[in-house]
Scaffold this motif. Structure first.
Motif, PDB file in Angstrom:
ATOM      1  N   LEU A 117       0.813  -1.324  -0.073  1.00  0.00           N
ATOM      2  CA  LEU A 117      -0.057  -0.217   0.064  1.00  0.00           C
ATOM      3  C   LEU A 117       0.844   1.265   0.035  1.00  0.00           C
TER       4      LEU A 117
ATOM      5  N   VAL B  35      -3.611   4.503   5.720  1.00  0.00           N
ATOM      6  CA  VAL B  35      -3.975   4.881   4.351  1.00  0.00           C
ATOM      7  C   VAL B  35      -2.961   5.636   3.775  1.00  0.00           C
ATOM      8  N   ALA B  36      -2.661   5.434   2.384  1.00  0.00           N
ATOM      9  CA  ALA B  36      -1.357   5.728   1.864  1.00  0.00           C
ATOM     10  C   ALA B  36      -1.260   7.342   1.380  1.00  0.00           C
ATOM     11  N   VAL B  37      -2.033   8.096   2.344  1.00  0.00           N
ATOM     12  CA  VAL B  37      -2.165   9.405   1.778  1.00  0.00           C
ATOM     13  C   VAL B  37      -0.836  10.193   2.273  1.00  0.00           C
TER      14      VAL B  37
ATOM     15  N   LEU C 229       2.598   2.470   2.606  1.00  0.00           N
ATOM     16  CA  LEU C 229       2.557   2.677   4.022  1.00  0.00           C
ATOM     17  C   LEU C 229       4.016   2.643   4.414  1.00  0.00           C
TER      18      LEU C 229
ATOM     19  N   GLY D 175      -7.874   9.178  -2.321  1.00  0.00           N
ATOM     20  CA  GLY D 175      -7.734   9.710  -3.854  1.00  0.00           C
ATOM     21  C   GLY D 175      -8.697  10.200  -4.484  1.00  0.00           C
TER      22      GLY D 175
ATOM     23  N   VAL E  88      -8.669  16.569   0.532  1.00  0.00           N
ATOM     24  CA  VAL E  88      -8.161  15.947   1.506  1.00  0.00           C
ATOM     25  C   VAL E  88      -7.807  16.881   2.797  1.00  0.00           C
TER      26      VAL E  88
ATOM     27  N   ARG F 187       1.886  11.861   3.614  1.00  0.00           N
ATOM     28  CA  ARG F 187       1.802  12.524   5.185  1.00  0.00           C
ATOM     29  C   ARG F 187       2.109  13.987   5.640  1.00  0.00           C
TER      30      ARG F 187
ATOM     31  N   SER G 208     -11.692  10.911   0.092  1.00  0.00           N
ATOM     32  CA  SER G 208     -10.693  11.886  -0.227  1.00  0.00           C
ATOM     33  C   SER G 208      -9.289  11.088  -0.021  1.00  0.00           C
TER      34      SER G 208
ATOM     35  N   MET H  12       1.677   5.277  -6.533  1.00  0.00           N
ATOM     36  CA  MET H  12       1.697   5.984  -5.637  1.00  0.00           C
ATOM     37  C   MET H  12       0.363   6.769  -5.288  1.00  0.00           C
ATOM     38  N   TRP H  13       0.145   7.347  -4.236  1.00  0.00           N
ATOM     39  CA  TRP H  13      -1.138   7.999  -4.107  1.00  0.00           C
ATOM     40  C   TRP H  13      -1.388   9.220  -5.055  1.00  0.00           C
ATOM     41  N   SER H  14      -2.314   9.238  -5.755  1.00  0.00           N
ATOM     42  CA  SER H  14      -2.488  10.556  -6.845  1.00  0.00           C
ATOM     43  C   SER H  14      -4.175  10.801  -6.278  1.00  0.00           C
ATOM     44  N   GLY H  15      -4.022  12.059  -5.810  1.00  0.00           N
ATOM     45  CA  GLY H  15      -5.672  12.528  -5.407  1.00  0.00           C
ATOM     46  C   GLY H  15      -5.542  13.858  -5.526  1.00  0.00           C
ATOM     47  N   ASP H  16      -6.603  14.235  -4.788  1.00  0.00           N
ATOM     48  CA  ASP H  16      -7.104  15.597  -4.721  1.00  0.00           C
ATOM     49  C   ASP H  16      -6.566  16.381  -3.482  1.00  0.00           C
TER      50      ASP H  16
END
Lengths: 228, 254
Positions: free
Chosen positions: A53, B94-96, A55, A97, B9, B98, A94, B1-5
């Motif tokens: 994941l 969660v992979a957001v 992490l 993603g 967030v 950091r 969110s 990898m994390w791709s988002g808004d």
């Protein structure tokens, strides 16, 4: 860690033995493949999911993933009890993603799948563990992940919801999505996965057909002295 | 990898903090005004009755101009410092990215402080000098203050993961800052040779510039703004570097 222990380690110059949670574990998961990880507590299963994941980062080696990855490592990770179900869905999506518009787009589907209905605007702390799990699972499968990671969470849902989850996962599989899950339930694994990895003390002991690996694993667990 | 808004967030996390903090309180946001009002009353009593200071007109407003930025700064810095530890559950699941966590902590303190800012601006309008063109500087100056805390927050939150005593260090520095920022005394009484300590301290710089604008109705000196911008940017850069360097082992240490 406390400053005290840093100082102590510095003063004693103790050469602590390095502990490897995972060592020499290599595998590749194809599109549309459902894979289970089995092994005793502390074998490195959750660490493996954590690495996949993103992490944690491996000290050596690589992890490569293509596409959107959604992980359910715990019931409603990032959920907060004082927020309502609805607010938690937005927060959770969110974190996985999704943008605001995308979340609004899937919201009705999440609500329908979770069967939470009227409770959605109540604070999450009033939910039962099963309801939280249903909500968390509904978000994770509806953010359209290419790769779904699940750590022993299906155990909480009731029978009918479990069936629904199996159907949903199989449906994802048909559209070329992959699953990597940790489970201690052979029945769940046989139902969901065609392949299994057996981890023991951080090492990959077996990788193959789920049924065969489970048989080996169960044989070893039931008669621990035979092979060791 | 994390791709988002990222914005979505961060706004969700800020919203979460805000709702969680106030949902169960009957007076809600009004509580955040209690602390500065009490401090204002006590300090006003001490410095107009016990040690009278005649050079300052409208002492309560003068104080509030110093208290509000200092309050924001100290709370934001200490909340950001412990933010990763407080959100272990999220960071380990969660992979957001950091760095979002300490930054959201700073911004939610900003939202929390906005009622104090509103109180300050309201009082200036009612009992102070009122509106002037230099108010346009305020968003920039306060924005730079936020940038500075974000830098410190990134640096100290990352270090706090490894050495959990960090929060006590931050608390002590905050206490010292209360005296090193001209909150209850004017900058003019500071001897010339010590003035760089104040000008290069972004918290003091924000207070001085805010007083120039709100109380004296004049533009803050350019030299002060340059120093504020310089130190804030350096802090952000340094904080990001430290964070980037330390984040690899968060999972093991949380």
């Amino acid at each position: 860690m406390l400053l005290r222990s840093h100082l102590k380690a510095l003063l004693q110059r103790s050469q602590r033995q390095r502990f490897y949670a995972l060592k020499d574990v290599s595998f590749r998961i194809a599109q549309g493949e459902n894979v289970a990880i089995v092994g005793a507590n502390g074998a490195g299963k959750s660490t493996l999911l954590g690495l996949a994941l993103g992490l944690a980062e491996p000290d050596n080696g690589r992890v490569e993933i293509s596409g959107r990855i959604a992980g359910l490592l715990e019931l409603g990770a990032g959920f907060h009890g004082d927020l309502t179900g609805r607010e938690n869905v937005f927060l959770n999506a969110s974190l996985l993603g999704f943008s605001k518009r995308e979340t609004e787009g899937i919201f009705d589907r999440v609500l329908e799948f979770s069967e939470i209905a009227d409770f959605i605007d109540e604070p999450l702390r009033t939910f039962s563990a099963g309801m939280i799990m249903r909500l968390g699972f509904s978000v994770a499968v509806n953010v359209d992940p290419d790769f779904l990671l699940v750590d022993e969470v299906l155990a909480v849902g009731d029978q009918s919801f479990q069936m629904k989850c199996f159907d949903k996962i199989n449906q994802l599989k048909q559209t070329g999505k992959s699953l990597l899950c940790v489970s201690h339930s052979s029945a769940v694994i046989r139902r969901l996965c065609e392949r299994a990895l057996w981890l023991d003390h951080g090492e990959l002991i077996a990788d193959g057909n789920a049924d065969d690996v489970l048989k080996m694993y169960e044989g070893r667990t039931l008669r621990p002295n035979v092979t060791s | 990898m994390w791709s988002g808004d990222y914005r979505f967030v961060i706004s969700n996390l800020v919203m979460k903090d805000f709702k969680v903090r106030y949902r169960n309180m009957s007076l809600g946001v009004l509580w955040s005004l209690l602390n500065p009002l009490v401090m204002m009353a006590v300090l006003t009593f001490v410095f107009t009755r016990i040690f009278p200071n005649r050079s300052i007109t409208n002492f309560p407003l003068f104080l509030l101009c110093g208290l509000v930025p200092w309050n924001f700064f100290s709370v934001a810095w200490s909340t950001a410092t412990t933010s990763l530890i407080e959100n272990t559950n999220m960071v380990k699941r969660v992979a957001v990215p950091r760095q979002i966590v300490p930054i959201a902590a700073v911004l939610s303190t900003g939202v929390h402080s906005s009622s104090q800012v509103a109180l300050l601006l309201g009082l200036v309008l009612i009992v102070g000098n009122g509106l002037n063109i230099y108010w346009l500087w305020l968003p920039l100056i306060w924005g730079l203050g936020v940038v500075f805390v974000c830098g410190l927050g990134l640096m100290f939150s990352a270090m706090d993961v490894y050495v959990r005593d960090m929060r006590y260090i931050v608390e002590s520095i905050n206490l010292a800052l209360f005296w090193f920022v001209p909150i209850f005394y004017p900058f003019t009484v500071v001897p010339e040779k010590y003035s760089p300590i104040y000008q290069f301290n972004p918290v003091a710089a924000v207070v001085l510039a805010s007083r120039n604008i709100l109380l004296d109705s004049k533009a803050p000196p350019n030299s002060l703004l340059y120093k504020l911008a310089f130190v804030s940017m350096v802090a952000l850069l340094l904080g990001s570097l430290v964070f980037r360097r330390l984040k690899h082992r968060f999972y093991d240490h949380l």
